[in-house]
Design an enzyme around this catalytic site. Structure first.
Site, PDB file in Angstrom:
ATOM      1  N   TYR A 146       0.691  -1.195   0.026  1.00  0.00           N
ATOM      2  CA  TYR A 146      -0.162   0.014  -0.148  1.00  0.00           C
ATOM      3  C   TYR A 146       0.873   1.374   0.002  1.00  0.00           C
ATOM      4  O   TYR A 146       0.410   2.313   0.520  1.00  0.00           O
ATOM      5  CB  TYR A 146      -0.895  -0.015   1.166  1.00  0.00           C
ATOM      6  CG  TYR A 146      -2.367  -0.633   0.782  1.00  0.00           C
ATOM      7  CD1 TYR A 146      -3.354   0.014   0.756  1.00  0.00           C
ATOM      8  CD2 TYR A 146      -2.220  -2.151   0.642  1.00  0.00           C
ATOM      9  CE1 TYR A 146      -4.605  -0.668   0.357  1.00  0.00           C
ATOM     10  CE2 TYR A 146      -3.634  -2.707   0.556  1.00  0.00           C
ATOM     11  CZ  TYR A 146      -4.501  -2.182   0.274  1.00  0.00           C
ATOM     12  OH  TYR A 146      -5.850  -2.609  -0.081  1.00  0.00           O
ATOM     13  N   GLY A 256     -10.093  -6.210  -4.456  1.00  0.00           N
ATOM     14  CA  GLY A 256      -8.752  -6.542  -4.715  1.00  0.00           C
ATOM     15  C   GLY A 256      -7.819  -7.091  -3.916  1.00  0.00           C
ATOM     16  O   GLY A 256      -7.072  -8.381  -4.180  1.00  0.00           O
ATOM     17  N   ASP A 257      -8.206  -6.978  -2.552  1.00  0.00           N
ATOM     18  CA  ASP A 257      -7.367  -7.723  -1.529  1.00  0.00           C
ATOM     19  C   ASP A 257      -7.929  -9.324  -1.544  1.00  0.00           C
ATOM     20  O   ASP A 257      -7.245 -10.054  -1.412  1.00  0.00           O
ATOM     21  CB  ASP A 257      -7.618  -7.313  -0.267  1.00  0.00           C
ATOM     22  CG  ASP A 257      -7.077  -5.686  -0.096  1.00  0.00           C
ATOM     23  OD1 ASP A 257      -5.944  -5.733  -0.206  1.00  0.00           O
ATOM     24  OD2 ASP A 257      -7.759  -4.947   0.207  1.00  0.00           O
ATOM     25  N   GLY A 258      -9.298  -9.450  -1.660  1.00  0.00           N
ATOM     26  CA  GLY A 258      -9.841 -10.709  -1.790  1.00  0.00           C
ATOM     27  C   GLY A 258      -9.301 -11.410  -3.082  1.00  0.00           C
ATOM     28  O   GLY A 258      -9.221 -12.671  -2.785  1.00  0.00           O
ATOM     29  N   ALA A 261      -5.562 -12.276  -2.327  1.00  0.00           N
ATOM     30  CA  ALA A 261      -5.465 -13.442  -1.457  1.00  0.00           C
ATOM     31  C   ALA A 261      -5.896 -14.944  -2.009  1.00  0.00           C
ATOM     32  O   ALA A 261      -5.210 -15.797  -1.553  1.00  0.00           O
ATOM     33  CB  ALA A 261      -6.552 -13.183  -0.273  1.00  0.00           C
TER      34      ALA A 261
END
Length: 469
Positions: A146, A256-258, A261
């Site tokens: 980030y 986007g994190d999902g 991951a």
């Protein structure tokens, strides 16, 4: 543990996301802005912490999160929100934990307050060591960048480059970051980060191929929101994975994190990259359909008064020697009744001897037994709070015995530090520290600095003033 069943390791910038949710029935009289009434605070993990939560929901493997944190309440809140299912390695790389606070009126965000992290490079060597230790047994690594300090450090990038030669590395980049290390298995920019329109599924594969070559990555998947993702290996291989249309909610943050991951978990399980991208698209669609990041929020409890017996200003909990991952714990102790320059100098030099400094503080009863009935001048709660605010102090523990022997037996520090006016061989703490493999050292004191001398001068000054009056 073999790498085949090793943990999925998330390395990157954790955030604390806060929503202040209230209602509004009128605007400010001096500006066209709503007046938010009776706001209630809700918080949730964000950034790399959200990615770790998503990874945990997709696998039964251990999830290990290596991230930078501040020495503040936000770090403690973030650690509590992650719970015990995720192993947290919190590194003191920031003066404050990055926090994004959204002010919402009747479900609509009207403003966002970002708390800067105040990154510091004081502990970069410790950060690199922690990352290297974490990825050594990983089955896959997800870098959730980030744009803060962790993924920018040269030694950290070296550790990640070495990991990429052994296991799949997924890199979720940020415009302020340095980009992935060479050999990254899959890089996952969104359309804006890739410089294309989200709906442009025609240009996306070509742009993915260009980025794969520019970054020396094995492949790139550009996420396109509800349109899915476009993947390329930089050569002939290109695939467009269609998204699953869902009713678009007000907040899609965190999809986007999902995605990243789910890709990392799939690669850890042995999937090829195209299959991993398909799984990422499916997981991101499900993430959005389930309410997105907001669905993972918890209402913040009323903050209780801190306990007198322990003050922990960072997210680090007690660390057993076997689980420290090479980090050296230094401890020192004393009354610290009226904090002065000699105290601060000793604490600063003690902290420089390791990666974490724990101060063992005499309770009020213990100080009275040592110094007499007129001490301490400052109560244990205030003494602990002042110490915990010092940048060089990671934790304060209050003990009630005459000596900190019992506390040292529990803590088992690598180094126990005392002032130079003590004889190491005569200290009652020395046998217990050495019994656990630790060292006892003394540091020279600043001449003329002591609480007793300071109080003597103050009392003399008061007496003179009364006489003169």
């Amino acid at each position: 543990m073999s790498a085949a069943r090793g943990p999925v390791v998330v390395v990157g910038d954790a955030l604390l996301d806060v929503d202040l949710r209230g209602t509004s029935h009128r605007n400010c009289p001096d500006a066209p802005a709503p007046v938010v009434e009776e706001p209630v605070s809700w918080h949730r993990p964000g950034g790399a912490a959200l990615a770790a939560l998503c990874a945990h929901g997709a696998t039964d493997r251990e999830i290990l999160l290596v991230t930078g944190l501040g020495r503040d309440d936000a770090a403690t809140t973030l650690a509590e929100a992650l719970g015990s299912d995720i192993t947290l390695v919190g590194l003191p790389l920031m003066r404050s934990t990055p926090t994004k606070t959204r002010i919402q009126a009747d479900g609509r965000t009207i403003a966002r307050l970002d708390t800067p992290c105040g990154c510091t490079d004081e502990h970069t060597a410790a950060a690199a060591s922690a990352v290297a230790d974490a990825v050594r047994s990983a089955s896959a690594v997800l870098v959730s960048d980030y744009g803060h300090i962790l993924a920018r450090q040269r030694l950290v990038r070296t550790a990640l480059r070495e990991a990429a030669a052994r296991v799949p590395v997924v890199w979720d980049p940020h415009p302020r970051g340095l980009g992935p290390v060479p050999g990254t298995r899959l890089t996952t920019p969104n359309a804006a980060e890739a410089g294309i329109a989200e709906a442009d599924a025609t240009a996306a594969p070509r742009r993915a191929a260009e980025l794969a070559r520019a970054w020396c990555a094995d492949s790139v998947a550009i996420t396109l929101g509800e349109h899915g993702a476009a993947w390329s290996d930089g050569h002939e291989g290109t695939v467009v994975v269609s998204g699953e249309r869902v009713e678009r909610p007000a907040d899609v943050c965190g999809a986007g994190d999902g995605f990243a991951a789910a890709c990392a978990v799939a690669l850890a399980e042995g999937a090829d990259t195209v299959t991993a991208v398909r799984e990422g698209v499916r997981a991101a669609s499900a993430f959005v359909a389930q309410g997105g990041a907001a669905a993972r929020s918890a209402r913040a409890p009323e903050a209780p008064d801190p306990p007198v017996t322990s003050f922990t200003p960072t997210a680090f909990g007690p660390v057993p020697r076997a689980g420290r991952g090479g980090r050296r714990v230094v401890a020192t102790g004393g009354c610290f009744d009226v904090l002065h320059a000699g105290h601060v100098d000793l604490l600063r030099r003690a902290r420089a001897l390791g990666d974490r400094l724990v101060v063992l503080l005499n309770s009020d009863a213990s100080v009275r037994a040592l110094k007499g009935p007129d001490r301490p001048i400052v109560g244990e709660r205030d003494r602990a709070r002042v110490l915990s605010e010092l940048a060089c102090v990671d934790e304060v523990r209050v003990f009630s015995e005459a000596t900190p022997v019992a506390a040292l037996g529990e803590l088992r520090p690598d180094v126990w530090v005392k002032g130079g006016d003590y004889d190491v061989e005569r200290l009652p703490e020395t046998p217990v520290v050495r019994a656990h493999g630790g060292r006892v050292i003394t540091l020279p004191l600043v001449p003329g600095r002591s609480t007793t001398a300071l109080l003597t001068r103050v009392r003399a000054s008061d007496s003179g003033g009364l006489a003169a009056g």
